[in-house]
Motif scaffolding. Structure first.
Motif, mmCIF file in Angstrom:
data_model
loop_
_atom_site.group_PDB
_atom_site.id
_atom_site.type_symbol
_atom_site.label_atom_id
_atom_site.label_comp_id
_atom_site.label_asym_id
_atom_site.label_seq_id
_atom_site.Cartn_x
_atom_site.Cartn_y
_atom_site.Cartn_z
ATOM 1 N N MET A 1 74.636 9.318 39.792
ATOM 2 C CA MET A 1 74.455 7.880 39.048
ATOM 3 C C MET A 1 75.872 8.001 38.270
ATOM 4 S SD MET A 1 70.686 7.668 37.388
ATOM 5 C CE MET A 1 70.307 9.353 37.624
ATOM 6 N N ARG A 2 76.044 6.543 38.161
ATOM 7 C CA ARG A 2 77.118 6.241 37.497
ATOM 8 C C ARG A 2 77.224 6.302 35.860
ATOM 9 N NH1 ARG A 2 80.704 0.863 37.511
ATOM 10 N NH2 ARG A 2 82.152 1.107 35.855
ATOM 11 N N ASP A 3 78.162 6.881 35.286
ATOM 12 C CA ASP A 3 78.216 7.141 33.851
ATOM 13 C C ASP A 3 78.437 5.469 33.169
ATOM 14 O OD1 ASP A 3 77.478 9.707 33.347
ATOM 15 O OD2 ASP A 3 79.590 10.264 33.842
ATOM 16 N N TYR A 4 78.154 5.593 32.039
ATOM 17 C CA TYR A 4 78.472 4.143 31.309
ATOM 18 C C TYR A 4 79.272 4.503 29.809
ATOM 19 C CZ TYR A 4 74.156 6.067 29.053
ATOM 20 O OH TYR A 4 73.076 6.558 28.488
ATOM 21 N N SER A 22 82.328 -7.129 33.535
ATOM 22 C CA SER A 22 81.560 -6.035 32.888
ATOM 23 C C SER A 22 80.116 -6.337 32.967
ATOM 24 C CB SER A 22 82.173 -5.808 31.494
ATOM 25 O OG SER A 22 81.897 -6.992 30.652
ATOM 26 N N VAL A 23 79.325 -5.315 32.701
ATOM 27 C CA VAL A 23 77.951 -5.103 32.670
ATOM 28 C C VAL A 23 77.732 -4.662 31.482
ATOM 29 C CG1 VAL A 23 75.737 -4.180 33.817
ATOM 30 C CG2 VAL A 23 77.455 -5.373 35.278
ATOM 31 N N VAL A 24 76.557 -5.114 30.737
ATOM 32 C CA VAL A 24 76.236 -4.350 29.295
ATOM 33 C C VAL A 24 74.589 -4.080 29.634
ATOM 34 C CG1 VAL A 24 75.898 -4.447 27.039
ATOM 35 C CG2 VAL A 24 78.001 -5.253 28.008
ATOM 36 N N PRO A 39 68.268 4.397 34.940
ATOM 37 C CA PRO A 39 68.726 4.895 36.212
ATOM 38 C C PRO A 39 69.051 4.032 37.538
ATOM 39 C CG PRO A 39 66.950 6.223 35.130
ATOM 40 C CD PRO A 39 66.998 4.899 34.651
ATOM 41 N N LYS A 40 68.072 3.004 37.758
ATOM 42 C CA LYS A 40 68.200 1.954 38.754
ATOM 43 C C LYS A 40 69.470 1.231 38.652
ATOM 44 C CE LYS A 40 63.145 2.203 39.596
ATOM 45 N NZ LYS A 40 61.921 1.169 39.232
ATOM 46 N N ILE A 41 69.687 0.864 37.599
ATOM 47 C CA ILE A 41 70.867 0.119 37.231
ATOM 48 C C ILE A 41 72.222 1.079 37.580
ATOM 49 C CG2 ILE A 41 72.398 -1.214 35.566
ATOM 50 C CD1 ILE A 41 69.674 -2.494 36.670
ATOM 51 N N GLN A 42 72.039 2.155 37.025
ATOM 52 C CA GLN A 42 73.260 3.086 37.121
ATOM 53 C C GLN A 42 73.500 3.419 38.644
ATOM 54 O OE1 GLN A 42 71.526 6.149 34.186
ATOM 55 N NE2 GLN A 42 73.707 6.547 33.962
ATOM 56 N N LEU A 43 72.502 3.418 39.553
ATOM 57 C CA LEU A 43 72.538 3.390 41.016
ATOM 58 C C LEU A 43 73.397 2.515 41.428
ATOM 59 C CD1 LEU A 43 69.486 5.279 41.989
ATOM 60 C CD2 LEU A 43 71.691 6.449 42.202
ATOM 61 N N VAL A 44 73.082 1.205 41.217
ATOM 62 C CA VAL A 44 73.462 0.012 41.579
ATOM 63 C C VAL A 44 75.044 -0.087 40.978
ATOM 64 C CG1 VAL A 44 73.800 -2.535 41.449
ATOM 65 C CG2 VAL A 44 71.586 -1.486 41.389
ATOM 66 N N MET A 45 75.354 0.418 39.975
ATOM 67 C CA MET A 45 76.652 0.367 39.342
ATOM 68 C C MET A 45 77.621 1.267 40.208
ATOM 69 S SD MET A 45 76.764 -2.217 37.291
ATOM 70 C CE MET A 45 78.625 -2.232 36.802
ATOM 71 N N GLY A 54 78.610 -0.931 30.298
ATOM 72 C CA GLY A 54 78.199 -0.230 29.173
ATOM 73 C C GLY A 54 76.938 -0.363 28.605
ATOM 74 N N HIS A 55 76.512 0.546 27.695
ATOM 75 C CA HIS A 55 75.085 0.622 27.461
ATOM 76 C C HIS A 55 75.013 0.526 25.817
ATOM 77 C CE1 HIS A 55 71.262 3.242 26.633
ATOM 78 N NE2 HIS A 55 70.775 2.006 26.909
#
Length: 110
Positions: A1-4, A22-24, A39-45, A54-55
């Motif tokens: 999973m992608r870090d933010y 950018s995505v926040v 986690p689903k958004i991290q997978l997409v990213m 960013g989160h």
């Protein structure tokens, strides 16, 4: 999973908003939907390494609600060079988010 990147201040938010794209993701500790969706958004990213990600936890950066007119969580915002391109809140569909990101990425490449 992608870090933010954790965003906890106006300065950090402004930097993220002024990236080329950018995505926040905005959430709250007490939001179970937020925890399930992240986690689903991290997978997409993962498929968009060139897009800043960013989160924001509103529990630790409460001013963000007023700054960005956030009334509910979770929220996904897409920015390009300081302009908000997309806002999706509460019932976020992951595949629609991916499609939106694909379209914006193509537009910015031209």
């Amino acid at each position: 999973m992608r870090d933010y990147t954790k965003i906890t201040s106006d300065k950090e938010l402004d930097q993220m908003m002024h990236e080329k794209l950018s995505v926040v993701y905005i959430s709250r500790n007490s939001c179970s939907v937020c925890h399930a969706l992240l986690p689903k958004i991290q997978l997409v990213m993962e498929d968009y390494p060139a897009v800043a990600f960013g989160h924001i936890l509103t529990d630790s950066y409460e001013e963000v609600a007023g700054k960005l007119s956030i009334f509910t969580v979770p929220v996904i915002l897409i920015f390009s060079e300081g302009k908000e391109l997309l806002r999706d809140a509460r019932f976020i569909r992951v595949e629609e988010f991916r499609e939106s990101l694909d379209k914006m990425k193509v537009l910015l490449e031209h």
